[in-house]
Design a protein around this motif. Structure first.
Motif, PDB file in Angstrom:
ATOM      1  N   PRO A 290       1.976  -8.137  12.805  1.00 22.80           N
ATOM      2  CA  PRO A 290       2.291  -7.028  11.900  1.00 22.80           C
ATOM      3  C   PRO A 290       1.431  -7.046  10.639  1.00 22.80           C
TER       4      PRO A 290
ATOM      5  N   ILE B 226      -0.324  -3.662   9.198  1.00 18.60           N
ATOM      6  CA  ILE B 226       0.027  -3.141   7.879  1.00 18.60           C
ATOM      7  C   ILE B 226      -1.194  -3.150   6.979  1.00 18.60           C
TER       8      ILE B 226
ATOM      9  N   VAL C  60      -2.880   0.022   5.135  1.00 16.13           N
ATOM     10  CA  VAL C  60      -3.023   0.096   3.680  1.00 16.13           C
ATOM     11  C   VAL C  60      -4.494   0.237   3.299  1.00 16.13           C
TER      12      VAL C  60
ATOM     13  N   ILE D  16      -8.328   7.131  -0.630  1.00 21.28           N
ATOM     14  CA  ILE D  16      -8.279   7.362  -2.072  1.00 21.28           C
ATOM     15  C   ILE D  16      -9.679   7.249  -2.674  1.00 21.28           C
TER      16      ILE D  16
ATOM     17  N   LEU E  19      -1.822   9.787  -3.961  1.00 18.75           N
ATOM     18  CA  LEU E  19      -2.105   8.779  -2.939  1.00 18.75           C
ATOM     19  C   LEU E  19      -1.999   7.374  -3.521  1.00 18.75           C
TER      20      LEU E  19
ATOM     21  N   ILE F 127       0.515   4.357  -2.176  1.00 16.96           N
ATOM     22  CA  ILE F 127       0.057   3.039  -1.731  1.00 16.96           C
ATOM     23  C   ILE F 127       0.583   1.942  -2.659  1.00 16.96           C
TER      24      ILE F 127
ATOM     25  N   ILE G 199       6.022  -4.544  -0.739  1.00 20.01           N
ATOM     26  CA  ILE G 199       5.669  -5.604   0.213  1.00 20.01           C
ATOM     27  C   ILE G 199       5.487  -6.931  -0.534  1.00 20.01           C
TER      28      ILE G 199
ATOM     29  N   PHE H  39       5.526   7.175   3.644  1.00 15.68           N
ATOM     30  CA  PHE H  39       4.818   5.959   4.066  1.00 15.68           C
ATOM     31  C   PHE H  39       5.815   4.836   4.362  1.00 15.68           C
TER      32      PHE H  39
ATOM     33  N   TRP I 278       7.527   5.422   7.574  1.00 17.23           N
ATOM     34  CA  TRP I 278       6.629   5.104   8.679  1.00 17.23           C
ATOM     35  C   TRP I 278       6.584   3.594   8.925  1.00 17.23           C
TER      36      TRP I 278
ATOM     37  N   ARG J 245       7.693   1.619  12.264  1.00 16.20           N
ATOM     38  CA  ARG J 245       6.587   0.987  12.965  1.00 16.20           C
ATOM     39  C   ARG J 245       6.656  -0.538  12.877  1.00 16.20           C
ATOM     40  N   PHE J 246       7.021  -1.056  11.724  1.00 14.62           N
ATOM     41  CA  PHE J 246       6.968  -2.514  11.517  1.00 14.62           C
ATOM     42  C   PHE J 246       8.328  -3.109  11.161  1.00 14.62           C
TER      43      PHE J 246
ATOM     44  N   MET K 177      10.285  -2.623   8.729  1.00 17.35           N
ATOM     45  CA  MET K 177      10.423  -3.036   7.338  1.00 17.35           C
ATOM     46  C   MET K 177      11.704  -2.447   6.756  1.00 17.35           C
TER      47      MET K 177
END
Lengths: 437, 413
Positions: free
Chosen positions: A306, A310, A314, A321, B28, B32, B39, B361, B364, B368-369, B371
């Motif tokens: 994972p 991830i 990212v 960006i 954006l 992020i 995380i 995000f 998602w 997907r993971f 989380m």
């Protein structure tokens, strides 16, 4: 014209040094982050046996039943002894093997005084031909040796180097865990990543196995699995025989099937087998079988760590960006030269020529960004050990294809980002500019 | 200030593209950055998870037998002799045999049920085996009940499934099985035909793995009084006397080899202290946190640089217009306020869009993971950081704009 515009582009890099440096840095960082994470992703998600992946299948038979099997009604990821042996005996595929990890000790002999640990697999003779194991000396063993439960082993060249200094050791005797074995082959370096054939016990990135031994021999010696063992319900075995008859799964089966017809045939065989077990009263549920090929199996077992997914996601966001940033900066850079564009247009330059000039100029920025990105990617690939397990980090490499990709991505992305700013530049009204200056 | 907003909005319409690009970039970046912060926080939380072990003084010896053709009795005799030798070492306080240890990075776990015929398990639990020295050697805190007695310790050979009648469980497992805190004296089944009675409760006790597949039973563990005399090998967990860890780690393998040379203790990682064990198992968590930190920092720097670049361009473009305003009586601070407000309006639009993107995000990554859902606090922090960053980035060009002399109005564009 291209060469001239390219030269102009190079010259303009120096014109607004601050703006240009910003763009080059943004592209450099963006492309480096993407390429570094992509190099890891590529390494862990690659096809380990590309020319045969579509012919190799791992059969699954549900021996636990709907109440106890894994999520979503999926059968267990390996087989117990009973089903593994039944599949082997039925011999419904061109080639087939069963395998499980073993942990052995290499007992000293000659001038060595300390025992060594050795890991490996108990396999059947087809293992070597199915998985295209390359040999430095000798070969695998035959099906007769399987049936004769021969004390044959194939060792890795790493172990051969350790024990015999890399000499041809075929025919020599090796004491493993107190039993003598005859070396019949030395495999050349062979460690497919991910280790598709044993995703039940490993995460797919373990070190190269040292030893391959005859499965029947390992079973005779009551050699328990050195890997995973998964059971359901109440465990009440106290002997090896009772363990073999339990519902514990620990053996991975593989079959080689050449045509879609063979695959369909084998699937029918699996279903029939499960149905027979149901009629015999061993399963009290209807047949639940799977037959996945290498790629489907790696998908199902979620081989890609994972962290890798991830960080790739990212990093791609990060790159996006950087490109948005580049669009803005290019817009600023180009529009500052509105006067110059006006003059050129008034002197007869077509919109297409202005367009070409500015796209090529953006390309030069991309090239510079790519060069910076390459340096940063090299640093990043060297530093992935910080983020990923060492066995995975080792796989990330800066090879020529990654270098080419880094430049290509940097240049193509920058040129794409330049479309809008160049369009704006090409639409500068010559008359208006001339009048106002 | 209020009266300025309308003219700013009108003026912004004249450079739609630039405005849109800055807003998009802020959006954006926010998406992020707050996910990355989330995380980082999660990974750092993992790093500091308590194992329950007195990590400063404890180390683990991974001992494999070279000669596997021995009966359980022979292996057991060797294990007892090894333990006696270890416990006598001058730098050693205590030692225990074990099938695994907290933070090992995966290992034995059993389904746990409350009745023998229950098909769907109540939960899962990490399984540890050890003798009456296990709790003291690891330094676990016994919060209720008692330790194992020597006569309760059973021997389990290779490929045998033995369920001891007693068990010590972690508080988390006790709570999961018997909510309400009266687990002591009650029984459970862990894939065995006979029940195990809870005689003691320890808190905390980490499971062996840290991967997400074992998250569902985080903190839930049981200890059985068993010497698992596996013909493959055994772990010896050793507790050094305070401050004598290094000496004990040197003495232990020597003492074991003096007992018998038919064993394998890997010279590289056969003997590991808990700092190493913890470091290894959380390697990828730490790496992820570092990577996300770097990405956040670079991203914010690039976004700030982008804002500086575009605003500088605008200021350059509007020098004459600014000069006119100055000539008409606008003070320097009015010009400054104009650009700050303009950036603030763009930033607000950006963070509004960014909040939506951040949540998308996160959703998602959740599907997907696997989380966890992100707390809105991260978005709040992200919004604040980006608004401040925007104002900071625009300050230099805005100051430059405010210093444009009124005479500029008289010059040609």
């Amino acid at each position: 014209m291209f060469a001239y515009y390219f030269q102009l582009g190079l010259r303009s890099l120096r014109r607004n040094p601050a703006l240009t440096a910003l763009m080059v840095m943004a592209i450099g960082f963006g492309v480096a982050a993407s390429m570094t994470t992509y190099s890891v992703f590529r390494a862990v998600s690659g096809n380990p046996i590309p020319d045969k992946a579509a012919q190799l299948f791992t059969p699954q038979v549900d021996a636990w039943g709907p109440q106890q099997n894994l999520k979503g009604g999926e059968p267990a990821e390996a087989l117990g002894y009973i089903d593994a042996m039944a599949l082997m005996r039925a011999h419904q595929a061109k080639r087939q093997t069963l395998l499980y990890p073993v942990q052995l000790s290499v007992i000293p002999g000659g001038d060595r005084d300390m025992p060594l640990n050795a890991t490996g697999y108990a396999v059947t003779s087809d293992f070597f031909s199915m998985f295209e194991v390359p040999f430095r000396y000798g070969s695998g063993w035959s099906t007769q040796d399987d049936d004769a439960r021969a004390a044959d082993v194939v060792i890795s060249d790493v172990l051969d180097q350790k024990l015999f200094g890399g000499a041809d050791s075929v025919g020599r005797t090796l004491n493993l865990g107190g039993h003598d074995y005859r070396i019949v082959g030395v495999a050349s370096h062979w460690n497919p990543r991910p280790r598709f054939y044993d995703l039940f016990s490993t995460s797919g990135f373990a070190d190269e196995p040292d030893v391959y031994m005859v499965l029947n021999r390992a079973l005779d010696l009551q050699m328990r699995t050195g890997g995973r063992n998964s059971c359901r319900g109440s465990l009440d075995f106290t002997t090896w025989q009772e363990y073999l008859q339990s519902n514990c799964v620990w053996i991975t089966p593989w079959v080689e099937l050449d045509s879609p017809a063979d695959v369909a045939g084998y699937r029918r065989f699996l279903t029939n087998y499960a149905a027979e077990q149901q009629h015999a009263g061993r399963f009290n549920w209807s047949p639940n079988v799977r037959l996945r090929d290498v790629v489907q199996w790696m998908d199902y077992e979620q081989v890609v760590p994972p962290e890798s997914r991830i960080s790739l996601a990212v990093a791609l966001g990060f790159f996006l960006i950087c490109l948005v940033n580049t669009i803005g900066l290019l817009l600023a850079k180009f529009m500052r030269r509105a006067g110059e564009i006006g003059v050129r247009r008034a002197l007869g330059a077509t919109r297409g020529e202005i367009y070409a000039q500015y796209l090529i100029e953006a390309g030069t920025v991309g090239l510079a960004g790519g060069a910076l990105g390459l340096l940063l990617t090299a640093a990043g690939v060297g530093g992935v050990g910080v983020l990923f397990r060492p066995e995975i980090a080792r796989l990330a490499k800066l090879d020529p294809s990654l270098v080419a990709l880094t430049f290509a991505v940097a240049i193509v992305a920058t040129v794409l980002a330049a479309f809008y700013p160049a369009w704006r530049a090409a639409h500068v009204q010559p008359a208006w500019q001339l009048k106002s200056s | 200030m209020n009266i300025q907003i309308r003219p700013i909005l009108v003026a912004l319409r004249r450079h739609k593209a630039g405005t849109l690009l800055i807003a998009l970039q802020i959006a954006l970046t926010l998406a992020i950055v707050c996910n990355a912060l989330f995380i980082i926080h999660q990974r750092l939380a993992n790093l500091s998870e308590a194992s329950g072990v007195d990590e400063a003084d404890v180390f683990v010896v991974a001992n494999y037998w070279a000669d596997v053709n021995r009966s359980t009795e022979q292996v057991d005799a060797q294990v007892r002799a090894d333990l006696a030798a270890l416990r006598q070492l001058p730098a050693v306080l205590d030692a225990t045999p074990a099938s695994g240890y907290p933070l090992r990075g995966g290992g034995w776990d059993n389904f746990v049920t409350k009745t023998p015929d229950q098909v769907k398990p109540t939960t899962d639990a990490a399984v540890y085996t050890g003798d009456e020295h296990f709790i003291d050697t690891l330094g676990l805190k016994l919060v209720a009940g008692r330790n194992f007695r020597p006569d309760e310790v059973m021997v389990m050979g290779t490929q045998q499934a033995i369920t001891p009648p007693t068990a010590i469980v972690s508080k988390a497992l006790a709570e999961r099985l018997f909510p309400g805190g009266d687990a002591l004296g009650k029984s459970f089944y862990a894939m065995g035909t006979t029940p195990s009675t809870i005689i003691g409760i320890v808190d905390p006790l980490h499971r062996q793995g840290v991967d997400s597949s074992s998250n569902s039973y985080a903190g839930q563990a049981l200890i059985w009084p068993l010497r698992a005399d596996d013909s493959k090998g055994i772990y010896y967990i050793v507790r050094a006397k305070p401050g004598q860890l290094a000496a004990a780690m040197r003495e232990a393998p020597k003492a074991l080899f003096a007992q018998s040379r038919m064993r394998i203790i890997d010279p590289k990682d056969g003997v590991q202290d808990y700092a190493t064990i913890r470091h290894k198992v959380f390697d990828s968590d730490r790496g992820m946190a570092i990577l996300m930190g770097i990405i956040c920092a670079v991203l914010l720097a690039i976004t700030a640089a982008g804002i500086v670049g575009l605003t500088s361009f605008w200021v350059g473009q509007r020098r004459r217009q600014i000069g006119v305003r100055r000539a008409l009586g606008a003070r320097q601070r009015d010009i400054l306020a104009y650009f700050l407000t303009e950036n603030f309006l763009i930033s607000v639009a950006g963070v509004a869009l960014g909040t939506v993107l951040a949540i998308v995000f996160n959703l998602w990554t959740m599907t997907r993971f696997a989380m966890a859902p992100m707390s809105m606090a991260y978005v709040g922090v992200g919004v604040l950081v980006l608004l401040l960053l925007g104002q900071g980035a625009v300050l230099a060009p805005a100051l430059r704009a405010s210093r444009v002399p009124p005479v500029e109005a008289t010059r040609g564009s």
